[in-house]
Design an enzyme around this catalytic site. Sequence first.
Site, short mmCIF file in Angstrom:
data_model
loop_
_atom_site.label_atom_id
_atom_site.label_comp_id
_atom_site.label_asym_id
_atom_site.label_seq_id
_atom_site.Cartn_x
_atom_site.Cartn_y
_atom_site.Cartn_z
N GLN A 1 40.78 33.50 32.94
CA GLN A 1 41.18 34.38 31.84
C GLN A 1 40.52 35.74 32.01
OE1 GLN A 1 39.63 32.61 28.25
NE2 GLN A 1 37.55 32.51 29.03
N ARG A 2 41.20 36.75 31.53
CA ARG A 2 40.61 38.09 31.60
C ARG A 2 41.25 38.99 30.57
NH1 ARG A 2 41.22 40.45 37.13
NH2 ARG A 2 39.47 39.21 37.75
N ARG B 1 49.52 41.67 44.99
CA ARG B 1 49.11 41.43 43.60
C ARG B 1 50.32 40.98 42.78
NH1 ARG B 1 45.27 46.66 42.87
NH2 ARG B 1 46.66 47.42 44.50
N SER C 1 53.52 43.42 41.50
CA SER C 1 54.43 43.86 42.56
C SER C 1 55.11 42.66 43.21
CB SER C 1 53.69 44.73 43.58
OG SER C 1 52.48 44.14 43.95
N TYR D 1 34.45 41.35 47.76
CA TYR D 1 34.92 42.37 46.82
C TYR D 1 34.04 42.38 45.56
CZ TYR D 1 38.30 45.00 43.94
OH TYR D 1 38.91 45.92 43.13
N PHE E 1 55.96 39.75 41.83
CA PHE E 1 57.02 39.24 40.94
C PHE E 1 58.22 40.19 40.92
CE2 PHE E 1 54.45 36.32 37.78
CZ PHE E 1 54.12 35.49 38.84
#
Length: 313
Positions: A275-276, A184, A187, A143, A189
């Site tokens: 982190q992002r 992901r 969704s 990806y 959680f």
Amino acid sequence: MRILVTGGAGFIGSHLCERLLNEGNEVICLDNFFTGRKVNIAHLRDNRDFEVIRHDVTEPIFVEVDQIYNFACPASPVHYQYNPVKTVKTNVMGMINMLGLAKRVKARILQASTSEVYGDPIEHPQTESYWGNVNPIGLRSCYDEGKRVAETLMMDYHRQSNVDTRIVRIFNTYGTRMLENDGRVVSNFIVQALRGEDLTIYGDGSQTRSFCYVSDLVDGIIKLMNVEGDDVHMPVNLGNPGEFTMTELAEEVGKATGRAINIKYLPLPQDDPKQRKPNIERATSLLGWQPTVALAEGLKKTADYFTGVVDAR
Ligand code: NAD
Ligand code: UDP
């Protein structure tokens, strides 16, 4: 305008098709329905300006259009790692086919790139000038590297053949029409909370992400496609700079769903970025764009959507 949206039956693509139709355009939605669903676009089918083509972007296609939004590609790690070779083909051959089409019909083309081009970033927050820290041979590489090659192709077709290109680097986006089994975190959680299951935190929950609600993202994408100027071909970050740990996200999901939350800790996947957070100064100055939907509000809308989906089972 007549506009092609590849991946148009997917999560973001379906919102984009809807917005473009509402703005008075003709829309051709192209999708192979790998992670896209007919139900995402069912409400658009009666619109005479809307057309759906079942097609795979790894094969060439001949249509006459003014603009192309190239969104075809599974976005969840679970789905893009299901057939990694296909993910590379979608990103590389799909990009070449769409750029070939753009060149032939002189259409403007916007590529859905990703914050994953920054890999596990050492620079924080990430600006567009950062080249990234990407593993070329890991499980996420199909990806991440696929999207990096797609950006290379966009820039080379622009420089070599003068194709009119736009590149958006999308940071984690969530909202209605995500798949229940998308994989992901948002969704997962929400669906887990609504079913009374434990929320699965991978690792210790200290990793961070910045979550953008889909309507904000679509606003920015359409602005980028239509902006003019000298500097418009270089990538633009779009995302919400609010930064949350996965532990904080779990708490927010508890509030949005009104459910008591229990956590189950699972192993952290390989190469999971620590982190992002986007620096969005370029988007703000070039497009006059900034996100308007706070996490709590967006989670509430998404939880309301999933309440219908989960209860309908
Ligand atoms: P999604 O999986 O819901 O949508 C992808 C769509 O592309 C699906 O409808 C799928 O069936 C279709 N598709 C996949 N491979 C195809 C192929 N070979 N030919 C034709 N159609 C194909 O994912 P999404 O979240 O809506 O993401 C859309 C785009 O945005 C993707 O390119 C993704 O990489 C990018 N993006 C999304 C996010 C995010 O947080 N949602 C972040 C960064 C980038
Ligand atoms: N994650 C998690 N539980 C889940 C799904 C994901 O803790 O059920 C974590 C994942 O390890 C990552 C973050 O949430 O650190 C975001 O993951 P996602 O797959 O949503 O997006 P990406 O990793 O591509 O940013």
